[in-house]
Design an enzyme around this catalytic site. Structure first.
Site, PDB file in Angstrom:
ATOM      1  N   LEU A  13     -81.382   2.056  32.880  1.00 38.83           N
ATOM      2  CA  LEU A  13     -81.397   3.476  33.401  1.00 38.83           C
ATOM      3  C   LEU A  13     -80.825   4.464  32.287  1.00 38.83           C
ATOM      4  O   LEU A  13     -81.535   5.721  32.362  1.00 38.83           O
ATOM      5  CB  LEU A  13     -80.326   3.692  34.641  1.00 38.83           C
ATOM      6  CG  LEU A  13     -80.762   3.265  35.872  1.00 38.83           C
ATOM      7  CD1 LEU A  13     -79.885   3.989  36.941  1.00 38.83           C
ATOM      8  CD2 LEU A  13     -82.210   3.797  36.301  1.00 38.83           C
ATOM      9  N   ALA A 131     -86.071   0.747  36.755  1.00 38.65           N
ATOM     10  CA  ALA A 131     -86.383   0.545  35.525  1.00 38.65           C
ATOM     11  C   ALA A 131     -85.739  -0.985  34.946  1.00 38.65           C
ATOM     12  O   ALA A 131     -84.697  -1.401  35.668  1.00 38.65           O
ATOM     13  CB  ALA A 131     -85.768   1.725  34.493  1.00 38.65           C
ATOM     14  N   LYS A 184     -76.134   2.830  50.992  1.00 38.91           N
ATOM     15  CA  LYS A 184     -76.652   2.151  50.022  1.00 38.91           C
ATOM     16  C   LYS A 184     -75.991   0.764  50.193  1.00 38.91           C
ATOM     17  O   LYS A 184     -76.654  -0.241  49.887  1.00 38.91           O
ATOM     18  CB  LYS A 184     -76.946   2.786  48.605  1.00 38.91           C
ATOM     19  CG  LYS A 184     -77.990   2.220  47.782  1.00 38.91           C
ATOM     20  CD  LYS A 184     -78.285   2.846  46.740  1.00 38.91           C
ATOM     21  CE  LYS A 184     -79.336   2.136  45.668  1.00 38.91           C
ATOM     22  NZ  LYS A 184     -78.967   2.387  44.236  1.00 38.91           N
ATOM     23  N   ASN A 188     -77.425  -2.965  50.620  1.00 43.19           N
ATOM     24  CA  ASN A 188     -77.170  -4.003  49.507  1.00 43.19           C
ATOM     25  C   ASN A 188     -76.743  -5.354  50.236  1.00 43.19           C
ATOM     26  O   ASN A 188     -76.980  -6.208  50.046  1.00 43.19           O
ATOM     27  CB  ASN A 188     -76.668  -3.458  48.456  1.00 43.19           C
ATOM     28  CG  ASN A 188     -76.484  -4.318  47.417  1.00 43.19           C
ATOM     29  OD1 ASN A 188     -75.795  -5.370  47.292  1.00 43.19           O
ATOM     30  ND2 ASN A 188     -77.076  -4.183  46.367  1.00 43.19           N
TER      31      ASN A 188
HETATM   32  P1  NAP Z   1     -78.493  -2.510  32.068  1.00 44.08           P
HETATM   33  O1  NAP Z   1     -79.754  -2.721  31.854  1.00 44.08           O
HETATM   34  O2  NAP Z   1     -77.676  -3.963  31.885  1.00 44.08           O
HETATM   35  O3  NAP Z   1     -77.737  -1.468  31.038  1.00 44.08           O
HETATM   36  C1  NAP Z   1     -76.231  -1.384  30.711  1.00 44.08           C
HETATM   37  C2  NAP Z   1     -76.251  -0.969  29.204  1.00 44.08           C
HETATM   38  O4  NAP Z   1     -74.835  -0.520  29.195  1.00 44.08           O
HETATM   39  C3  NAP Z   1     -76.410  -1.966  28.268  1.00 44.08           C
HETATM   40  O5  NAP Z   1     -77.421  -1.437  27.278  1.00 44.08           O
HETATM   41  C4  NAP Z   1     -75.074  -2.218  27.443  1.00 44.08           C
HETATM   42  O6  NAP Z   1     -75.284  -2.484  26.088  1.00 44.08           O
HETATM   43  C5  NAP Z   1     -74.484  -1.263  27.925  1.00 44.08           C
HETATM   44  N1  NAP Z   1     -72.953  -1.291  27.778  1.00 44.08           N
HETATM   45  C6  NAP Z   1     -72.086  -2.156  28.288  1.00 44.08           C
HETATM   46  N2  NAP Z   1     -70.796  -1.831  27.808  1.00 44.08           N
HETATM   47  C7  NAP Z   1     -70.968  -0.891  26.911  1.00 44.08           C
HETATM   48  C8  NAP Z   1     -69.967  -0.291  26.061  1.00 44.08           C
HETATM   49  N3  NAP Z   1     -68.708  -0.710  26.135  1.00 44.08           N
HETATM   50  N4  NAP Z   1     -70.261   0.822  25.261  1.00 44.08           N
HETATM   51  C9  NAP Z   1     -71.749   1.125  25.268  1.00 44.08           C
HETATM   52  N5  NAP Z   1     -72.706   0.600  25.842  1.00 44.08           N
HETATM   53  C10 NAP Z   1     -72.434  -0.405  26.879  1.00 44.08           C
HETATM   54  O7  NAP Z   1     -77.936  -1.915  33.341  1.00 44.08           O
HETATM   55  P2  NAP Z   1     -78.936  -0.960  34.342  1.00 44.08           P
HETATM   56  O8  NAP Z   1     -79.909  -1.670  34.878  1.00 44.08           O
HETATM   57  O9  NAP Z   1     -79.483   0.350  33.472  1.00 44.08           O
HETATM   58  O10 NAP Z   1     -77.684  -0.387  35.451  1.00 44.08           O
HETATM   59  C11 NAP Z   1     -76.714   0.503  35.087  1.00 44.08           C
HETATM   60  C12 NAP Z   1     -76.038   0.981  36.505  1.00 44.08           C
HETATM   61  O11 NAP Z   1     -77.141   1.484  37.225  1.00 44.08           O
HETATM   62  C13 NAP Z   1     -75.814  -0.380  37.391  1.00 44.08           C
HETATM   63  O12 NAP Z   1     -74.755   0.038  38.252  1.00 44.08           O
HETATM   64  C14 NAP Z   1     -77.036  -0.598  38.129  1.00 44.08           C
HETATM   65  O13 NAP Z   1     -76.546  -1.001  39.463  1.00 44.08           O
HETATM   66  C15 NAP Z   1     -77.495   0.989  38.567  1.00 44.08           C
HETATM   67  N6  NAP Z   1     -78.794   0.827  38.856  1.00 44.08           N
HETATM   68  C16 NAP Z   1     -79.801   0.547  38.071  1.00 44.08           C
HETATM   69  C17 NAP Z   1     -81.201   0.612  38.308  1.00 44.08           C
HETATM   70  C18 NAP Z   1     -82.231   0.156  37.354  1.00 44.08           C
HETATM   71  O14 NAP Z   1     -83.538  -0.016  38.017  1.00 44.08           O
HETATM   72  N7  NAP Z   1     -81.913  -0.574  36.557  1.00 44.08           N
HETATM   73  C19 NAP Z   1     -81.276   1.298  39.682  1.00 44.08           C
HETATM   74  C20 NAP Z   1     -80.549   1.810  40.399  1.00 44.08           C
HETATM   75  C21 NAP Z   1     -78.897   1.690  39.986  1.00 44.08           C
HETATM   76  P3  NAP Z   1     -76.005  -3.674  25.578  1.00 44.08           P
HETATM   77  O15 NAP Z   1     -77.192  -3.487  25.346  1.00 44.08           O
HETATM   78  O16 NAP Z   1     -75.214  -3.928  24.222  1.00 44.08           O
HETATM   79  O17 NAP Z   1     -75.733  -4.857  26.489  1.00 44.08           O
END
Ligand code: NAP
Length: 305
Positions: A13, A131, A184, A188
């Protein structure tokens, strides 16, 4: 006040938001985990966003948390279990009155973040966009959706809100963000854990609709008890609609488990059970579901908190 969007976490995201804002000419800076991740990003030369089968490259500047310079606006795009500690490291750089947008799914992490940075404004978001990371620094925009943003403590629309429509990010300001997040969360809780326990796609739950309905009854009771009666309305019907509409999909929790990744259970089913306990409300089926899920995660060597 600076108009730069600092984006904490360049995962799915975070990258999706960063690329769209940068494409619209907004000032964007990524904040990556540490110097090692920053070096890897710099070697890649930017982010790639794949949309409608088309890949575009965005050379967005990035820094590590220890960089200098104040932060006025921060999009927190980490997983719920990383958000508070990631924001705490930035606390010395947050300007007085800084605004944070919290993209985390579920509930509980927003309050953990707010506790770290009391002199900021925390705006909660609920996103139905989809995403996923194809590779480091390469994200596929997989599902059109919508974003609701709101601040339970202050109904005023933030000054920068038009940046979102200018960047093509579909979003609406709402005074009912907690209702949206609770609804939501309930959806879930009724779907995702069962897909893990029955090892099935969402449509597989059509064979377990009795179990789903029992959970919906308990979840609706919880929502009413914690002051969210609107989020409880027709919950069972909506859960069934979602199961049918997404029958071929695997839930996010199922996918996390299948790929050996930590889940956000603590902020979803875990939050529901903790809230029920705080209200003295016994929800035996939900508690049993939580215990079965925790056992299943532990048996696979995954964190259960
Ligand atoms: P993700 O792809 O795992 O991305 C999380 C990012 O946070 C990773 O790039 C990680 O870095 C980074 N991170 C973790 N600790 C950090 C720190 N201390 N400093 C800087 N960066 C850090 O997760 P996501 O899917 O985007 O999800 C994020 C949130 O959005 C979640 O709560 C999820 O439930 C929600 N969400 C996601 C979606 C979706 O479609 N993806 C949809 C709705 C809601 P590294 O790359 O180094 O591991």
């Amino acid at each position: 006040m600076s108009s730069t969007w600092h984006i904490l976490g360049a995962g799915s995201l975070g990258s999706l938001w960063a690329c769209r804002l940068a494409r619209a000419g907004k000032a964007v800076r990524l904040i990556l985990r540490d110097d090692r991740r920053l070096a890897a990003y710099q070697a890649a030369g930017g982010l790639t966003l794949v949309e409608h089968g088309q890949a575009s490259h965005y050379a967005i500047p990035a820094e590590s948390p220890g960089a200098h310079g104040p932060i006025h606006r921060l999009l927190v795009a980490c997983k719920a279990y990383d958000a508070a500690s990631a924001v705490a490291r930035l606390a010395p750089r947050l300007a007085e009155g800084a605004e944070l947008v919290l993209l985390q799914n579920g509930l509980g992490s927003q309050d953990e973040v707010a506790d770290q940075v009391p002199r900021t404004r925390c705006i909660f978001a609920s996103s139905t966009e989809g995403a996923f990371r194809e590779d480091d620094w390469r994200v596929r925009f997989a599902g059109q959706g919508f974003n609701w943003l709101g601040d339970p403590a202050n109904p005023t629309v933030p000054q920068w809100f038009d940046d979102l429509s200018e960047a093509g990010i579909p979003a609406e300001w709402t005074v009912d963000i907690l209702t949206r997040l609770w609804r939501k969360l309930a959806l879930n809780c009724a779907i995702n854990p069962l897909t893990v326990l029955h090892d099935c796609h969402n449509g597989g739950l059509l064979e377990h609709l009795g179990e789903v309905a029992t959970l919906c009854d308990e979840l609706a009771a919880l929502l009413r008890r914690c002051g969210q009666p609107q989020a409880a309305e027709m919950l069972d019907e909506e859960v069934q609609r979602v199961i049918l509409a997404t029958a071929a999909n695997y839930s996010s929790m199922y996918q996390d488990v299948r790929h050996g990744r930590r889940t956000e259970v603590h902020y979803l089913l875990g939050h529901a059970c903790r809230t029920a306990a705080r209200h003295g409300l016994g929800l035996p089926h939900l508690e049993r579901l939580h215990q079965r899920l925790v056992d299943s995660l532990q048996a696979r060597g995954l964190p259960s908190d």
